[in-house]
Design a protein around this motif. Structure first.
Motif, PDB file in Angstrom:
ATOM      1  N   ALA A   1       0.811  -1.215   0.000  1.00 12.45           N
ATOM      2  CA  ALA A   1       0.000   0.000   0.000  1.00 12.45           C
ATOM      3  C   ALA A   1       0.848   1.271   0.000  1.00 12.45           C
ATOM      4  O   ALA A   1       2.057   1.242   0.221  1.00 12.45           O
ATOM      5  CB  ALA A   1      -0.916   0.008   1.220  1.00 12.45           C
ATOM      6  N   ARG A   2       0.128   2.393  -0.224  1.00  8.06           N
ATOM      7  CA  ARG A   2       0.755   3.716  -0.126  1.00  8.06           C
ATOM      8  C   ARG A   2       1.401   3.841   1.245  1.00  8.06           C
ATOM      9  O   ARG A   2       0.915   3.320   2.228  1.00  8.06           O
ATOM     10  CB  ARG A   2      -0.336   4.785  -0.311  1.00  8.06           C
ATOM     11  N   LYS A   3       2.493   4.503   1.326  1.00  7.87           N
ATOM     12  CA  LYS A   3       3.316   4.697   2.523  1.00  7.87           C
ATOM     13  C   LYS A   3       4.107   3.451   2.913  1.00  7.87           C
ATOM     14  O   LYS A   3       4.740   3.429   3.955  1.00  7.87           O
ATOM     15  CB  LYS A   3       2.480   5.179   3.716  1.00  7.87           C
ATOM     16  N   GLU A   4       4.062   2.392   2.084  1.00  7.46           N
ATOM     17  CA  GLU A   4       4.871   1.196   2.306  1.00  7.46           C
ATOM     18  C   GLU A   4       5.868   1.005   1.163  1.00  7.46           C
ATOM     19  O   GLU A   4       6.377  -0.093   0.957  1.00  7.46           O
ATOM     20  CB  GLU A   4       3.979  -0.047   2.401  1.00  7.46           C
ATOM     21  N   GLU A   5       6.127   2.065   0.429  1.00  3.81           N
ATOM     22  CA  GLU A   5       6.981   1.967  -0.749  1.00  3.81           C
ATOM     23  C   GLU A   5       8.361   1.397  -0.447  1.00  3.81           C
ATOM     24  O   GLU A   5       8.991   0.810  -1.312  1.00  3.81           O
ATOM     25  CB  GLU A   5       7.126   3.332  -1.427  1.00  3.81           C
ATOM     26  N   GLY A   6       8.830   1.555   0.790  1.00  7.48           N
ATOM     27  CA  GLY A   6      10.129   1.023   1.177  1.00  7.48           C
ATOM     28  C   GLY A   6      10.208  -0.486   1.100  1.00  7.48           C
ATOM     29  O   GLY A   6      11.292  -1.059   1.053  1.00  7.48           O
ATOM     30  N   ARG A   7       9.057  -1.160   1.049  1.00  2.91           N
ATOM     31  CA  ARG A   7       9.023  -2.623   0.944  1.00  2.91           C
ATOM     32  C   ARG A   7       9.207  -3.115  -0.482  1.00  2.91           C
ATOM     33  O   ARG A   7       9.429  -4.310  -0.701  1.00  2.91           O
ATOM     34  CB  ARG A   7       7.689  -3.150   1.487  1.00  2.91           C
ATOM     35  N   VAL A   8       9.119  -2.222  -1.464  1.00  2.00           N
ATOM     36  CA  VAL A   8       9.258  -2.608  -2.868  1.00  2.00           C
ATOM     37  C   VAL A   8      10.721  -2.896  -3.149  1.00  2.00           C
ATOM     38  O   VAL A   8      11.594  -2.092  -2.844  1.00  2.00           O
ATOM     39  CB  VAL A   8       8.748  -1.489  -3.805  1.00  2.00           C
ATOM     40  N   SER A   9      10.960  -4.060  -3.762  1.00  2.00           N
ATOM     41  CA  SER A   9      12.330  -4.435  -4.085  1.00  2.00           C
ATOM     42  C   SER A   9      12.406  -4.908  -5.526  1.00  2.00           C
ATOM     43  O   SER A   9      11.648  -5.780  -5.938  1.00  2.00           O
ATOM     44  CB  SER A   9      12.815  -5.554  -3.162  1.00  2.00           C
ATOM     45  N   ASN A  10      13.323  -4.345  -6.281  1.00  2.00           N
ATOM     46  CA  ASN A  10      13.521  -4.785  -7.664  1.00  2.00           C
ATOM     47  C   ASN A  10      14.525  -5.917  -7.756  1.00  2.00           C
ATOM     48  O   ASN A  10      14.733  -6.473  -8.819  1.00  2.00           O
ATOM     49  CB  ASN A  10      13.998  -3.614  -8.532  1.00  2.00           C
ATOM     50  N   THR A  11      15.159  -6.256  -6.653  1.00  2.00           N
ATOM     51  CA  THR A  11      16.200  -7.273  -6.696  1.00  2.00           C
ATOM     52  C   THR A  11      15.765  -8.597  -6.077  1.00  2.00           C
ATOM     53  O   THR A  11      16.553  -9.531  -6.013  1.00  2.00           O
ATOM     54  CB  THR A  11      17.461  -6.770  -5.956  1.00  2.00           C
ATOM     55  N   ALA A  12      14.518  -8.697  -5.612  1.00  2.97           N
ATOM     56  CA  ALA A  12      14.055  -9.934  -4.991  1.00  2.97           C
ATOM     57  C   ALA A  12      13.866 -11.022  -6.042  1.00  2.97           C
ATOM     58  O   ALA A  12      13.456 -10.756  -7.162  1.00  2.97           O
ATOM     59  CB  ALA A  12      12.746  -9.690  -4.246  1.00  2.97           C
ATOM     60  N   GLY A  13      14.147 -12.253  -5.667  1.00  4.06           N
ATOM     61  CA  GLY A  13      13.942 -13.389  -6.562  1.00  4.06           C
ATOM     62  C   GLY A  13      15.193 -13.778  -7.313  1.00  4.06           C
ATOM     63  O   GLY A  13      16.219 -13.110  -7.253  1.00  4.06           O
ATOM     64  N   THR A  14      15.074 -14.900  -8.012  1.00  2.00           N
ATOM     65  CA  THR A  14      16.199 -15.403  -8.802  1.00  2.00           C
ATOM     66  C   THR A  14      16.300 -14.622 -10.105  1.00  2.00           C
ATOM     67  O   THR A  14      15.421 -13.834 -10.442  1.00  2.00           O
ATOM     68  CB  THR A  14      15.994 -16.893  -9.117  1.00  2.00           C
ATOM     69  N   CYS A  15      17.357 -14.870 -10.839  1.00  4.01           N
ATOM     70  CA  CYS A  15      17.588 -14.176 -12.114  1.00  4.01           C
ATOM     71  C   CYS A  15      16.427 -14.361 -13.078  1.00  4.01           C
ATOM     72  O   CYS A  15      15.955 -13.402 -13.672  1.00  4.01           O
ATOM     73  CB  CYS A  15      18.861 -14.702 -12.763  1.00  4.01           C
ATOM     74  N   TRP A  16      15.959 -15.605 -13.247  1.00  7.55           N
ATOM     75  CA  TRP A  16      14.869 -15.838 -14.196  1.00  7.55           C
ATOM     76  C   TRP A  16      13.597 -15.137 -13.737  1.00  7.55           C
ATOM     77  O   TRP A  16      12.829 -14.662 -14.563  1.00  7.55           O
ATOM     78  CB  TRP A  16      14.624 -17.330 -14.452  1.00  7.55           C
ATOM     79  N   GLN A  17      13.353 -15.064 -12.428  1.00  6.70           N
ATOM     80  CA  GLN A  17      12.169 -14.376 -11.930  1.00  6.70           C
ATOM     81  C   GLN A  17      12.243 -12.885 -12.244  1.00  6.70           C
ATOM     82  O   GLN A  17      11.257 -12.278 -12.645  1.00  6.70           O
ATOM     83  CB  GLN A  17      12.009 -14.581 -10.427  1.00  6.70           C
ATOM     84  N   GLN A  18      13.409 -12.299 -12.068  1.00  9.50           N
ATOM     85  CA  GLN A  18      13.578 -10.872 -12.346  1.00  9.50           C
ATOM     86  C   GLN A  18      13.362 -10.574 -13.821  1.00  9.50           C
ATOM     87  O   GLN A  18      12.820  -9.523 -14.173  1.00  9.50           O
ATOM     88  CB  GLN A  18      14.960 -10.410 -11.906  1.00  9.50           C
ATOM     89  N   ARG A  19      13.777 -11.496 -14.705  1.00 11.39           N
ATOM     90  CA  ARG A  19      13.623 -11.292 -16.147  1.00 11.39           C
ATOM     91  C   ARG A  19      12.232 -11.648 -16.649  1.00 11.39           C
ATOM     92  O   ARG A  19      11.767 -11.089 -17.636  1.00 11.39           O
ATOM     93  CB  ARG A  19      14.657 -12.123 -16.909  1.00 11.39           C
ATOM     94  N   SER A  20      11.547 -12.583 -15.992  1.00 11.24           N
ATOM     95  CA  SER A  20      10.308 -13.145 -16.529  1.00 11.24           C
ATOM     96  C   SER A  20       9.027 -12.606 -15.908  1.00 11.24           C
ATOM     97  O   SER A  20       7.968 -12.694 -16.524  1.00 11.24           O
ATOM     98  CB  SER A  20      10.315 -14.665 -16.346  1.00 11.24           C
ATOM     99  N   ILE A  21       9.086 -12.076 -14.715  1.00 12.08           N
ATOM    100  CA  ILE A  21       7.875 -11.665 -14.012  1.00 12.08           C
ATOM    101  C   ILE A  21       7.838 -10.148 -13.900  1.00 12.08           C
ATOM    102  O   ILE A  21       8.764  -9.523 -13.405  1.00 12.08           O
ATOM    103  CB  ILE A  21       7.816 -12.298 -12.605  1.00 12.08           C
TER     104      ILE A  21
END
Length: 53
Positions: free
Chosen positions: A6-26
């Motif tokens: 939710a709004r005001k929880e933006e600090g929880r967003v991570s672009n680096t979570a997951g394996t390599c294929w997850q980052q490329r595919s999802i």
């Protein structure tokens, strides 16, 4: 993938979570942040929608 952070929880967003294929595919989407809803906004929306049914 829709993720309910939710709004005001933006600090929880991570672009680096997951394996390599997850980052490329999802593609992660944070609709509550995009529309600016927090928990109380979501609860109010649900109450409003239920009144109209």
């Amino acid at each position: 993938m829709l993720i309910g952070i939710a709004r005001k929880e933006e600090g929880r967003v991570s672009n680096t979570a997951g394996t390599c294929w997850q980052q490329r595919s999802i593609t992660k989407v944070y609709p509550l942040i995009e529309i600016g809803y927090d928990r109380s906004d979501c609860q109010a929306y649900i109450r409003q929608v239920n009144k109209n049914i």
